[in-house]
Write a protein that holds these residues in place. Structure first.
Motif, short mmCIF file in Angstrom:
data_model
loop_
_atom_site.label_atom_id
_atom_site.label_comp_id
_atom_site.label_asym_id
_atom_site.label_seq_id
_atom_site.Cartn_x
_atom_site.Cartn_y
_atom_site.Cartn_z
N ILE A 124 0.85 -1.18 0.00
CA ILE A 124 0.00 0.00 0.00
C ILE A 124 0.89 1.24 0.00
CG2 ILE A 124 -1.59 1.33 1.46
CD1 ILE A 124 -2.92 -1.32 2.17
N GLU A 125 0.48 2.25 -0.73
CA GLU A 125 1.29 3.45 -0.89
C GLU A 125 1.67 4.05 0.47
OE1 GLU A 125 1.16 7.80 -3.18
OE2 GLU A 125 -0.56 6.43 -3.26
N GLY A 126 2.94 4.27 0.68
CA GLY A 126 3.43 4.87 1.91
C GLY A 126 3.77 3.90 3.01
N ALA A 127 3.34 2.64 2.88
CA ALA A 127 3.55 1.67 3.95
C ALA A 127 5.03 1.43 4.24
CB ALA A 127 2.85 0.35 3.62
N ALA A 128 5.81 1.23 3.19
CA ALA A 128 7.23 0.95 3.38
C ALA A 128 7.93 2.12 4.04
CB ALA A 128 7.88 0.63 2.04
N THR A 132 9.81 1.66 7.67
CA THR A 132 11.27 1.84 7.70
C THR A 132 11.68 3.11 8.42
OG1 THR A 132 11.25 2.92 5.52
CG2 THR A 132 11.56 0.53 5.57
N GLY A 133 10.76 4.08 8.50
CA GLY A 133 11.11 5.35 9.12
C GLY A 133 11.01 5.40 10.63
N LEU A 134 10.32 4.44 11.23
CA LEU A 134 10.10 4.47 12.69
C LEU A 134 11.27 3.80 13.41
CD1 LEU A 134 6.29 3.63 12.83
CD2 LEU A 134 7.39 5.86 13.20
N ARG A 152 5.06 -16.33 3.18
CA ARG A 152 5.39 -15.99 1.79
C ARG A 152 5.23 -14.50 1.55
NH1 ARG A 152 2.68 -14.84 -2.89
NH2 ARG A 152 0.70 -14.88 -1.76
N LYS A 153 4.12 -13.93 1.99
CA LYS A 153 3.86 -12.52 1.75
C LYS A 153 4.83 -11.64 2.53
CE LYS A 153 -0.61 -12.98 2.59
NZ LYS A 153 -2.05 -12.70 2.75
N ILE A 154 5.14 -12.05 3.75
CA ILE A 154 6.10 -11.27 4.55
C ILE A 154 7.46 -11.24 3.85
CG2 ILE A 154 7.41 -11.26 6.71
CD1 ILE A 154 4.84 -12.45 8.03
N ALA A 155 7.89 -12.39 3.35
CA ALA A 155 9.18 -12.46 2.67
C ALA A 155 9.18 -11.62 1.39
CB ALA A 155 9.53 -13.90 2.35
N LEU A 156 8.11 -11.69 0.61
CA LEU A 156 8.04 -10.96 -0.65
C LEU A 156 7.86 -9.46 -0.44
CD1 LEU A 156 5.80 -13.32 -2.83
CD2 LEU A 156 8.27 -12.96 -3.01
N SER A 157 7.36 -9.06 0.71
CA SER A 157 7.11 -7.64 0.96
C SER A 157 8.39 -6.82 1.03
CB SER A 157 6.32 -7.46 2.26
OG SER A 157 7.15 -7.69 3.40
N GLY A 158 9.49 -7.47 1.41
CA GLY A 158 10.74 -6.76 1.60
C GLY A 158 10.81 -5.99 2.90
N LEU A 159 9.82 -6.19 3.79
CA LEU A 159 9.78 -5.42 5.04
C LEU A 159 10.23 -6.22 6.26
CD1 LEU A 159 6.34 -3.59 4.59
CD2 LEU A 159 8.63 -2.69 4.15
N ALA A 160 10.43 -7.51 6.11
CA ALA A 160 10.69 -8.36 7.28
C ALA A 160 11.86 -7.87 8.12
CB ALA A 160 10.93 -9.80 6.84
N GLN A 161 12.92 -7.44 7.47
CA GLN A 161 14.13 -7.05 8.20
C GLN A 161 13.96 -5.76 8.99
OE1 GLN A 161 13.74 -7.06 4.92
NE2 GLN A 161 14.89 -5.44 3.88
N HIS A 162 12.87 -5.05 8.75
CA HIS A 162 12.62 -3.80 9.47
C HIS A 162 11.79 -4.00 10.73
CE1 HIS A 162 14.44 -1.55 6.23
NE2 HIS A 162 13.69 -2.21 5.36
N ARG A 239 -4.97 7.60 6.47
CA ARG A 239 -4.04 6.78 5.68
C ARG A 239 -2.86 6.39 6.55
NH1 ARG A 239 -4.15 11.96 4.24
NH2 ARG A 239 -5.70 11.51 2.64
N ILE A 240 -2.11 5.40 6.10
CA ILE A 240 -1.02 4.89 6.91
C ILE A 240 0.09 5.92 7.10
CG2 ILE A 240 0.30 3.85 5.02
CD1 ILE A 240 0.75 1.45 7.00
N THR A 241 0.21 6.85 6.19
CA THR A 241 1.24 7.88 6.32
C THR A 241 0.94 8.85 7.46
OG1 THR A 241 0.11 9.11 4.55
CG2 THR A 241 2.02 7.77 3.93
N ASP A 242 -0.25 8.76 8.07
CA ASP A 242 -0.58 9.59 9.23
C ASP A 242 -0.05 9.00 10.54
OD1 ASP A 242 -1.97 11.36 7.60
OD2 ASP A 242 -3.89 10.33 7.89
#
Length: 252
Positions: A124-128, A132-134, A152-162, A239-242
């Protein structure tokens, strides 16, 4: 059954133990499906194809109603996720065709489910940027559903390491959240959960003593919808950016 928690550990979990209590909001929790990445969109697309497959046996509204009822009844058997949805489609199709559905149609239903299981992850737009910013807060991903599909989705998201911790649970209940808090040494009153579901991400967190921020998604599943609670620890965002702004307002 409803309080059962499946704990999924990643190597990055050890990093969470570096955080100490500071007397302020500490842990930030995130839901996954329809909070960080799209999910319901693909269910709706598949459901439309399912209704087309059963064209001539029932109206689209009747098919949708029967499928919803079947999914709701099957939750305790199959849990949340694509595999349970696939089985509920098969059961619905057999019910609505008086068990006369051709084998080829059942095969197509299984193919639709398999296509969903292989679908790419669309953030979703802004989620990454938010996740990563917190960097001043330990972050925990708390999601529910089929373990293999969620991994599978967690791995593909590219966010797991954060994330400093990742949990995959069967059901999001107050007891499940309390177990997560206990496992990671999280003080409930210094925890903020961010999610799109009133019934999964908001109400049980409030009952467990935490803060909860609702980020609505246009296609939230009916079983996840509910009225906004009248509670001092509830926060509604557009939105998540809030999320970073909310954290700042909470004095974090």
């Amino acid at each position: 059954m409803s309080g059962t928690v499946n704990f999924i550990g990643f190597p990055l979990l050890d990093r969470a133990r570096q955080w100490g209590h500071t007397g302020r909001m500490e842990w930030i929790g995130f839901d996954a499906d329809d909070t960080l990445w799209e999910n319901e969109t693909f269910f709706r697309t598949t459901q439309a194809g399912f209704a087309e497959l059963l064209n001539g046996y029932a109206t689209p509204d009747r098919i949708a109603e029967h499928l919803y009822d079947t999914e709701r009844r099957n939750l305790d058997l199959y849990g949340y996720g694509i595999k349970g949805f696939m089985l509920s489609m098969v059961q619905t199709a057999l019910d609505l065709t008086d068990r006369q559905l051709p084998g080829a149609a059942i095969a197509r239903i299984l193919e639709m489910g398999q296509e969903m299981l292989a679908h790419p992850v669309h953030l979703i737009e802004g989620a990454a940027d938010v996740v990563t910013g917190l960097t001043d807060h330990p972050r925990i991903l708390i999601t529910k559903g089929d373990v293999l599909d969620q991994e599978r989705k967690i791995a593909l998201s590219g966010l797991a390491q954060h994330f400093d911790a990742i949990e995959i649970v069967q059901h999001k209940t107050p007891e499940a959240y309390a177990a997560v808090f206990a496992r990671h040494g999280i003080a409930a009153d210094r925890f903020l959960m961010v999610g799109n579901s009133v019934n999964s991400d908001i109400l049980p967190v409030l009952q467990a003593g935490g803060h909860a921020a609702l980020v609505p998604h246009a296609l939230t599943w009916a079983l996840e919808q509910g009225d906004d609670p009248d509670h001092t620890r509830f926060h509604r965002l557009e939105r998540i950016t809030d999320v970073p702004g909310l954290i700042e307002r909470l004095g974090c």
